[in-house]
Scaffold this motif. Structure first.
Motif, PDB file in Angstrom:
ATOM      1  N   SER A 173       0.476  -0.895   0.315  1.00 32.29           N
ATOM      2  CA  SER A 173      -0.124  -0.385   0.101  1.00 32.29           C
ATOM      3  C   SER A 173       0.594   1.606  -0.313  1.00 32.29           C
ATOM      4  O   SER A 173       1.719   1.229   0.592  1.00 32.29           O
ATOM      5  CB  SER A 173      -1.155   0.035   1.540  1.00 32.29           C
ATOM      6  N   GLU A 174       0.384   2.360  -0.750  1.00 33.96           N
ATOM      7  CA  GLU A 174       0.830   3.584  -1.077  1.00 33.96           C
ATOM      8  C   GLU A 174       0.228   4.900   0.540  1.00 33.96           C
ATOM      9  O   GLU A 174      -0.718   4.615   0.437  1.00 33.96           O
ATOM     10  CB  GLU A 174       0.871   3.968  -2.187  1.00 33.96           C
ATOM     11  N   ARG A 175       1.333   5.579   0.641  1.00 36.49           N
ATOM     12  CA  ARG A 175       0.863   6.862   0.988  1.00 36.49           C
ATOM     13  C   ARG A 175      -0.452   7.574  -0.710  1.00 36.49           C
ATOM     14  O   ARG A 175       0.489   7.809  -0.605  1.00 36.49           O
ATOM     15  CB  ARG A 175       1.556   7.861   1.164  1.00 36.49           C
ATOM     16  N   LYS A 176      -1.878   7.683   0.534  1.00 38.05           N
ATOM     17  CA  LYS A 176      -2.474   8.200  -1.166  1.00 38.05           C
ATOM     18  C   LYS A 176      -3.416   9.531  -0.410  1.00 38.05           C
ATOM     19  O   LYS A 176      -4.361  10.354  -0.974  1.00 38.05           O
ATOM     20  CB  LYS A 176      -3.959   7.641  -0.860  1.00 38.05           C
ATOM     21  N   GLY A 177      -2.478   9.980   0.713  1.00 40.10           N
ATOM     22  CA  GLY A 177      -2.907  11.702   1.837  1.00 40.10           C
ATOM     23  C   GLY A 177      -4.618  11.217   1.981  1.00 40.10           C
ATOM     24  O   GLY A 177      -4.856   9.746   2.717  1.00 40.10           O
ATOM     25  N   ASN A 178      -6.182  11.571   1.620  1.00 48.06           N
ATOM     26  CA  ASN A 178      -7.474  10.997   2.857  1.00 48.06           C
ATOM     27  C   ASN A 178      -7.537  10.238   1.434  1.00 48.06           C
ATOM     28  O   ASN A 178      -9.234   9.917   1.587  1.00 48.06           O
ATOM     29  CB  ASN A 178      -7.762  12.565   2.479  1.00 48.06           C
ATOM     30  N   GLN A 179      -7.175   9.709   0.082  1.00 44.09           N
ATOM     31  CA  GLN A 179      -7.836   8.790  -0.366  1.00 44.09           C
ATOM     32  C   GLN A 179      -7.404   7.584  -0.413  1.00 44.09           C
ATOM     33  O   GLN A 179      -6.653   7.207   1.443  1.00 44.09           O
ATOM     34  CB  GLN A 179      -7.090   9.154  -2.091  1.00 44.09           C
ATOM     35  N   HIS A 180      -8.476   6.334  -0.484  1.00 40.41           N
ATOM     36  CA  HIS A 180      -8.243   4.794  -0.796  1.00 40.41           C
ATOM     37  C   HIS A 180      -7.210   4.415  -1.139  1.00 40.41           C
ATOM     38  O   HIS A 180      -7.306   4.853  -2.726  1.00 40.41           O
ATOM     39  CB  HIS A 180      -9.470   4.356  -0.196  1.00 40.41           C
ATOM     40  N   ASN A 181      -6.407   3.003  -0.479  1.00 37.96           N
ATOM     41  CA  ASN A 181      -5.689   1.852  -1.463  1.00 37.96           C
ATOM     42  C   ASN A 181      -6.420   1.689  -3.431  1.00 37.96           C
ATOM     43  O   ASN A 181      -6.247   1.569  -3.505  1.00 37.96           O
ATOM     44  CB  ASN A 181      -4.606   1.646  -0.862  1.00 37.96           C
ATOM     45  N   ASN A 182      -8.216   1.105  -2.363  1.00 38.12           N
ATOM     46  CA  ASN A 182      -8.567  -0.062  -2.776  1.00 38.12           C
ATOM     47  C   ASN A 182     -10.124   0.622  -3.223  1.00 38.12           C
ATOM     48  O   ASN A 182     -10.533   0.234  -3.800  1.00 38.12           O
ATOM     49  CB  ASN A 182      -8.270  -1.039  -1.544  1.00 38.12           C
ATOM     50  N   VAL A 183     -10.504   1.491  -2.781  1.00 36.56           N
ATOM     51  CA  VAL A 183     -12.061   1.980  -2.438  1.00 36.56           C
ATOM     52  C   VAL A 183     -11.613   3.571  -3.520  1.00 36.56           C
ATOM     53  O   VAL A 183     -10.740   3.895  -2.890  1.00 36.56           O
ATOM     54  CB  VAL A 183     -12.638   2.182  -1.830  1.00 36.56           C
ATOM     55  N   THR A 184     -12.863   3.308  -4.171  1.00 36.12           N
ATOM     56  CA  THR A 184     -13.402   4.974  -4.705  1.00 36.12           C
ATOM     57  C   THR A 184     -14.583   5.510  -5.371  1.00 36.12           C
ATOM     58  O   THR A 184     -15.220   4.776  -5.811  1.00 36.12           O
ATOM     59  CB  THR A 184     -12.515   5.682  -6.187  1.00 36.12           C
ATOM     60  N   PRO A 185     -15.111   6.438  -5.039  1.00 33.62           N
ATOM     61  CA  PRO A 185     -14.572   7.581  -4.051  1.00 33.62           C
ATOM     62  C   PRO A 185     -15.362   7.178  -2.663  1.00 33.62           C
ATOM     63  O   PRO A 185     -15.962   6.811  -1.711  1.00 33.62           O
ATOM     64  CB  PRO A 185     -15.418   9.072  -4.476  1.00 33.62           C
ATOM     65  N   TYR A 186     -13.733   7.374  -2.395  1.00 33.68           N
ATOM     66  CA  TYR A 186     -14.302   7.325  -0.454  1.00 33.68           C
ATOM     67  C   TYR A 186     -12.396   8.091   0.018  1.00 33.68           C
ATOM     68  O   TYR A 186     -11.639   7.994   0.729  1.00 33.68           O
ATOM     69  CB  TYR A 186     -13.002   5.799  -0.646  1.00 33.68           C
ATOM     70  N   GLN A 187     -12.714   9.446   0.102  1.00 35.45           N
ATOM     71  CA  GLN A 187     -11.624  10.412   0.428  1.00 35.45           C
ATOM     72  C   GLN A 187     -13.176  12.106   0.855  1.00 35.45           C
ATOM     73  O   GLN A 187     -13.680  12.202   0.810  1.00 35.45           O
ATOM     74  CB  GLN A 187     -11.051  10.916  -0.957  1.00 35.45           C
ATOM     75  N   VAL A 188     -12.163  12.774   1.443  1.00 35.84           N
ATOM     76  CA  VAL A 188     -12.091  14.092   1.410  1.00 35.84           C
ATOM     77  C   VAL A 188     -12.130  15.199   0.313  1.00 35.84           C
ATOM     78  O   VAL A 188     -11.273  14.694  -0.398  1.00 35.84           O
ATOM     79  CB  VAL A 188     -10.875  14.489   2.029  1.00 35.84           C
ATOM     80  N   PHE A 189     -13.349  15.739   0.560  1.00 28.20           N
ATOM     81  CA  PHE A 189     -13.469  16.230  -0.834  1.00 28.20           C
ATOM     82  C   PHE A 189     -13.579  17.962  -0.556  1.00 28.20           C
ATOM     83  O   PHE A 189     -14.500  18.153   1.083  1.00 28.20           O
ATOM     84  CB  PHE A 189     -14.538  16.046  -1.503  1.00 28.20           C
ATOM     85  N   GLN A 190     -13.120  18.698  -1.158  1.00 30.02           N
ATOM     86  CA  GLN A 190     -13.994  20.703  -0.849  1.00 30.02           C
ATOM     87  C   GLN A 190     -14.935  20.894  -1.574  1.00 30.02           C
ATOM     88  O   GLN A 190     -15.271  20.563  -2.517  1.00 30.02           O
ATOM     89  CB  GLN A 190     -12.315  21.605  -1.210  1.00 30.02           C
ATOM     90  N   THR A 191     -15.780  21.627  -0.788  1.00 27.51           N
ATOM     91  CA  THR A 191     -17.496  21.991  -0.864  1.00 27.51           C
ATOM     92  C   THR A 191     -16.435  23.880  -1.242  1.00 27.51           C
ATOM     93  O   THR A 191     -15.514  24.077  -1.796  1.00 27.51           O
ATOM     94  CB  THR A 191     -17.810  22.117   0.535  1.00 27.51           C
ATOM     95  N   GLY A 192     -17.665  23.796  -1.417  1.00 22.72           N
ATOM     96  CA  GLY A 192     -17.927  25.901  -1.769  1.00 22.72           C
ATOM     97  C   GLY A 192     -17.255  26.540  -0.222  1.00 22.72           C
ATOM     98  O   GLY A 192     -17.206  27.425  -0.161  1.00 22.72           O
ATOM     99  N   ASP A 193     -17.033  25.977   0.903  1.00 27.30           N
ATOM    100  CA  ASP A 193     -16.235  26.231   2.183  1.00 27.30           C
ATOM    101  C   ASP A 193     -15.383  25.039   2.514  1.00 27.30           C
ATOM    102  O   ASP A 193     -14.392  25.690   2.489  1.00 27.30           O
ATOM    103  CB  ASP A 193     -17.997  27.005   2.820  1.00 27.30           C
ATOM    104  N   TYR A 194     -16.458  24.043   3.664  1.00 26.24           N
ATOM    105  CA  TYR A 194     -15.252  23.286   4.021  1.00 26.24           C
ATOM    106  C   TYR A 194     -15.577  21.844   3.645  1.00 26.24           C
ATOM    107  O   TYR A 194     -16.070  21.411   2.753  1.00 26.24           O
ATOM    108  CB  TYR A 194     -16.240  23.624   5.801  1.00 26.24           C
ATOM    109  N   PRO A 195     -14.027  21.589   4.287  1.00 27.57           N
ATOM    110  CA  PRO A 195     -13.951  20.058   3.142  1.00 27.57           C
ATOM    111  C   PRO A 195     -14.837  18.922   3.679  1.00 27.57           C
ATOM    112  O   PRO A 195     -15.519  19.145   4.938  1.00 27.57           O
ATOM    113  CB  PRO A 195     -12.063  19.396   3.334  1.00 27.57           C
ATOM    114  N   ILE A 196     -15.563  18.278   3.158  1.00 27.96           N
ATOM    115  CA  ILE A 196     -15.858  16.910   4.024  1.00 27.96           C
ATOM    116  C   ILE A 196     -15.418  15.359   3.015  1.00 27.96           C
ATOM    117  O   ILE A 196     -14.366  15.638   2.463  1.00 27.96           O
ATOM    118  CB  ILE A 196     -17.423  17.138   3.276  1.00 27.96           C
ATOM    119  N   MET A 197     -15.821  14.736   4.311  1.00 23.51           N
ATOM    120  CA  MET A 197     -15.438  13.125   3.998  1.00 23.51           C
ATOM    121  C   MET A 197     -16.243  12.739   3.227  1.00 23.51           C
ATOM    122  O   MET A 197     -17.060  12.384   4.057  1.00 23.51           O
ATOM    123  CB  MET A 197     -15.549  12.579   5.089  1.00 23.51           C
ATOM    124  N   ILE A 198     -16.159  12.123   2.240  1.00 27.79           N
ATOM    125  CA  ILE A 198     -17.772  11.086   1.891  1.00 27.79           C
ATOM    126  C   ILE A 198     -16.659   9.677   1.744  1.00 27.79           C
ATOM    127  O   ILE A 198     -15.774   9.774   1.277  1.00 27.79           O
ATOM    128  CB  ILE A 198     -17.957  11.762   0.393  1.00 27.79           C
TER     129      ILE A 198
END
Length: 394
Positions: free
Chosen positions: A221-246
Motif C-alpha cells: 500500500s502507498e500513501r494516498k493522503g485522504n484517498q483510499h488504496n482500494n476504494v473510490t470515491p472514499y476521501q476528503v473533498f472540498q465544497t464551497g467552504d469546508y472540506p467533507i469526507m465522503i
C-alpha cells in the motif's frame, strides 16, 4: 446497579497512556483501581501540558475512576506493603522496561507466591521476548516500525504519524480485554496468569487490510493522503467552504451518491459502474465530483448526502467535534469535581442497557488516597514514617 467488575481490585503501577487507559476502562466497569507510585510520582505524563490549575490535562485523560497510593517499592517496608496489597488484589498492571520488576523482586513469579490467583499484565514496547525485548518503546517509534507511518500522509510527502497516540490507544483496549478474559478464565480454572502485551505486536496486528493485501497478494500500500488504496470515491473533498469526507464504499452507495449529486448517469457510465472501474478512472471521477461539490456549501452537502444515506461528515476541528449535537446528546463530555476544581473529561463510550458506567473518582493526585487505602485494606491504625505522601508523612 452492580457493576461487572465490582469485586475486582487492580494495582496499577503503569505510566503514560496505554496501560493507564486500560486500567481506567476496568475502573469504568466497577473495578477498584489503585494507582501505585513512588513518593513524588513516576508518571512523566503529569509533566506534559497544557495544565488546568497545575494538573496535566494529558494525565487527566487516562486516570479517572482510580485511587492513588504512594509506596517506595525499593524499600523493605514499601515492598512488603505492596505484597500485602497483592494478596488482597486480583490484577497487577505495569509497563516498566522488561526486567525492571524482576530486579525489584516483584515479577510475576514472585507475586504469584503470595497470591496464586493474581493476573499480571505487563505492557512494553516490544514484549518480553525477542531481540528488542529490553528496549524502551514509545508510540511514535511503534507507529514508524509497524508500517503505519509509511501508509499515512500525502503521496508526495513524508511518512506521517497519526495525530493521536494511536498505538497506545489501541493497546489500552487490549489491556482491558485481555484482563477481562483472564478473569473469566480464572473463574473457570481458579488460576491466574501472566499477560505479555507489546505495543508493536498490537500496532502490526492493527494494520488489518493493508497487511492482508501484502501477505496474500504482495501488494504494498502507498500513501494516498485522504484517498483510499482500494476504494473510490472514499476521501476528503472540498465544497464551497469546508472540506467533507465522503465514503461511497460499494457500488450501491456510489449510485446513491451520483443520484444525490444530480448526476445519475455516473452510475451507469462504463468508467464508473464497479469499484474496479472507478479505481481505473479515479482521476476523472474525482474531478467530476469536485466540480459539483464546489457549487454548494458543506452544510448543504452534508444534509443532501445524509438524506440519501451516503456516509458523509464535515471535517471538524477538535472544538467542532466536541461541541457537535450528536456528542452532546450522548453525553460524550462530563464535568467532574477534582482537588484542582471542576474539570471536563471525555466520558466512557460504553453504553449498555444493563450497565451504568459512571465516573466515581476524578483522576487522583499523587498519593491522594494512601492513608485511606492502607487503613481500609491493611488495617493500619498507626501510620508508619517510611511512607511519604505529598504534603503529609504516613
Amino acid at each position: 446497579m452492580i457493576q461487572p467488575l465490582h469485586d475486582i481490585r487492580v494495582l496499577d503501577l503503569s505510566r503514560v497512556y496505554a496501560a493507564p487507559a486500560g486500567a481506567m476502562t476496568l475502573g469504568d466497569l466497577g473495578a477498584d483501581v489503585i494507582r501505585v507510585e513512588p513518593p513524588g510520582g513516576s508518571d512523566s505524563m503529569r509533566e506534559w501540558g497544557p495544565f488546568i490549575n497545575g494538573e496535566s490535562t494529558y494525565y487527566l485523560c487516562a486516570n479517572r475512576n482510580k485511587r492513588s497510593i504512594t509506596l517506595d517499592l525499593k524499600s523493605v517496608e514499601g515492598k512488603e506493603q505492596f505484597l500485602k496489597l497483592v494478596e488482597k488484589s486480583d490484577v497487577v498492571i505495569e509497563n516498566f522496561k522488561t526486567g525492571t520488576m524482576k530486579r525489584l523482586g516483584l515479577d510475576y513469579e514472585e507475586l504469584k507466591k503470595r497470591n496464586p490467583k493474581i493476573i499480571y499484565c505487563a505492557v512494553t514496547g516490544f514484549g518480553q521476548t525477542g531481540p528488542l525485548g529490553a528496549l524502551p518503546g514509545f508510540d511514535p517509534v511503534v507507529q514508524a516500525m509497524s508500517g503505519l507511518m509509511d501508509v499515512t500522509g500525502q503521496p508526495d510527502g513524508e511518512p506521517t504519524k497519526v495525530g493521536i497516540p494511536i498505538a497506545d490507544i489501541i493497546t489500552s483496549g487490549y489491556v482491558a480485554l485481555s484482563i477481562v478474559a483472564a478473569i473469566r478464565q480464572r473463574d473457570m480454572t481458579g488460576e491466574g496468569q501472566f499477560i505479555d502485551l507489546s505495543l508493536l505486536d498490537v500496532q502490526v496486528a492493527s494494520m488489518a487490510n493493508v497487511a492482508s493485501a501484502y501477505l496474500n497478494t504482495g501488494m504494498i500500500s502507498e500513501r494516498k493522503g485522504n484517498q483510499h488504496n482500494n476504494v473510490t470515491p472514499y476521501q476528503v473533498f472540498q465544497t464551497g467552504d469546508y472540506p467533507i469526507m465522503i465514503c461511497a464504499g460499494n457500488d450501491g452507495l456510489f449510485r446513491k451518491l451520483a443520484d444525490a449529486m444530480g448526476h445519475p448517469e455516473w452510475g451507469v457510465d462504463n468508467r464508473f459502474v464497479t469499484n474496479n472501474d472507478r479505481k481505473q478512472h479515479e482521476g476523472e471521477l474525482v474531478g467530476l465530483i469536485e466540480a459539483v461539490l464546489a457549487t454548494k456549501l458543506s452544510e448543504e452537502w452534508v444534509t443532501i448526502l445524509s438524506d440519501a444515506k451516503v456516509p458523509v461528515g464535515r471535517v471538524n476541528t477538535i472544538q467542532q467535534a466536541l461541541e457537535q449535537e450528536q456528542i452532546m446528546d450522548r453525553e460524550g463530555v462530563e464535568i467532574v469535581e477534582h482537588p484542582a476544581g471542576s474539570i471536563k473529561l471525555l466520558a466512557s463510550p460504553l453504553k449498555h442497557s444493563g450497565l451504568n458506567v459512571k465516573t466515581r473518582y476524578a483522576p487522583p493526585t499523587i498519593g491522594q488516597h494512601t492513608e485511606e487505602i492502607l487503613e481500609e485494606l491493611l488495617g493500619n491504625k498507626e501510620i508508619e514514617d517510611s511512607f511519604t505522601v505529598k504534603n503529609k508523612v504516613i
